[in-house]
Design a protein around this motif. Structure first.
Motif, PDB file in Angstrom:
ATOM      1  N   GLU A 100      -9.970  13.346  31.070  1.00 48.32           N
ATOM      2  CA  GLU A 100      -9.316  12.494  32.124  1.00 48.32           C
ATOM      3  C   GLU A 100     -10.223  11.846  32.737  1.00 48.32           C
ATOM      4  O   GLU A 100     -11.202  12.459  33.700  1.00 48.32           O
ATOM      5  CB  GLU A 100      -8.385  13.476  33.176  1.00 48.32           C
ATOM      6  N   SER A 101     -10.569  10.674  32.684  1.00 50.49           N
ATOM      7  CA  SER A 101     -11.699   9.681  33.248  1.00 50.49           C
ATOM      8  C   SER A 101     -11.253   8.662  33.890  1.00 50.49           C
ATOM      9  O   SER A 101     -10.089   8.158  33.852  1.00 50.49           O
ATOM     10  CB  SER A 101     -12.360   8.834  31.922  1.00 50.49           C
ATOM     11  N   ASP A 102     -11.940   8.761  34.918  1.00 56.96           N
ATOM     12  CA  ASP A 102     -11.580   7.579  36.123  1.00 56.96           C
ATOM     13  C   ASP A 102     -12.018   6.157  35.404  1.00 56.96           C
ATOM     14  O   ASP A 102     -12.901   6.308  34.582  1.00 56.96           O
ATOM     15  CB  ASP A 102     -12.521   7.841  37.334  1.00 56.96           C
ATOM     16  N   GLY A 103     -11.227   5.264  35.912  1.00 57.69           N
ATOM     17  CA  GLY A 103     -11.435   3.840  35.420  1.00 57.69           C
ATOM     18  C   GLY A 103     -12.819   3.288  35.575  1.00 57.69           C
ATOM     19  O   GLY A 103     -13.250   2.510  35.182  1.00 57.69           O
ATOM     20  N   THR A 128      -8.070  10.281  28.402  1.00 63.68           N
ATOM     21  CA  THR A 128      -7.079   9.607  29.183  1.00 63.68           C
ATOM     22  C   THR A 128      -7.542   9.008  30.308  1.00 63.68           C
ATOM     23  O   THR A 128      -8.610   9.562  30.801  1.00 63.68           O
ATOM     24  CB  THR A 128      -5.787  10.369  29.226  1.00 63.68           C
ATOM     25  N   GLU A 129      -7.065   7.973  30.934  1.00 60.88           N
ATOM     26  CA  GLU A 129      -7.710   7.466  32.137  1.00 60.88           C
ATOM     27  C   GLU A 129      -6.807   7.913  33.249  1.00 60.88           C
ATOM     28  O   GLU A 129      -5.550   7.561  32.808  1.00 60.88           O
ATOM     29  CB  GLU A 129      -7.902   5.783  31.891  1.00 60.88           C
TER      30      GLU A 129
END
Length: 130
Positions: A100-103, A128-129
């Motif tokens: 889960e990646s920050d934008g 996923t963002e």
């Protein structure tokens, strides 16, 4: 005074043939190099998070924040300990890992996480963002 000139009625195609032969040779040399492949990527299919949670899957959740910090199952992990932590946790999560990646997270931080996961034996990785 009239001058008799021989008119030029034919086009000399020798230089044109030379150019085409050089281009053909260049293409023959370059064509085998184009066969090399890089990463094997598959296009992911859209799945709701509710469907993943309902299927009794054991997926390791790792979050990358905007300041490039890693959180494995909610606990902050330093970049130096990332690979060893993933190796320990890979046994308990056989279905893979969800990143889960920050934008605003850097590309390098996400790639480092993916490399560490591959080195740890995790074969299924989703991104996923948040």
């Amino acid at each position: 005074m009239s001058r008799n000139r021989d008119t030029f009625n034919e086009i000399n195609i020798t230089p044109l043939t030379d150019i085409f032969l050089v281009l053909l040779i260049i293409m023959m040399v370059i064509a085998p190099l184009l066969d090399q492949q890089g990463l094997n990527l598959t296009v992911p299919e859209m799945v709701d998070q509710e469907q993943i949670k309902q299927n009794d899957t054991k997926i390791l959740s790792v979050m990358v924040t905007a300041d490039d910090k890693y959180y494995v199952e909610g606990d902050e992990i330093t970049a130096d300990n990332l690979e060893s932590t993933l190796k320990q946790m890979a046994k308990d999560y056989p279905d893979g890992m969800m990143i889960e990646s920050d934008g605003d997270a850097t590309h390098g931080a996400v790639v480092k996480l993916m490399d560490s996961a591959r080195n740890s034996g995790i074969t299924s990785i989703s991104v996923t963002e948040i």
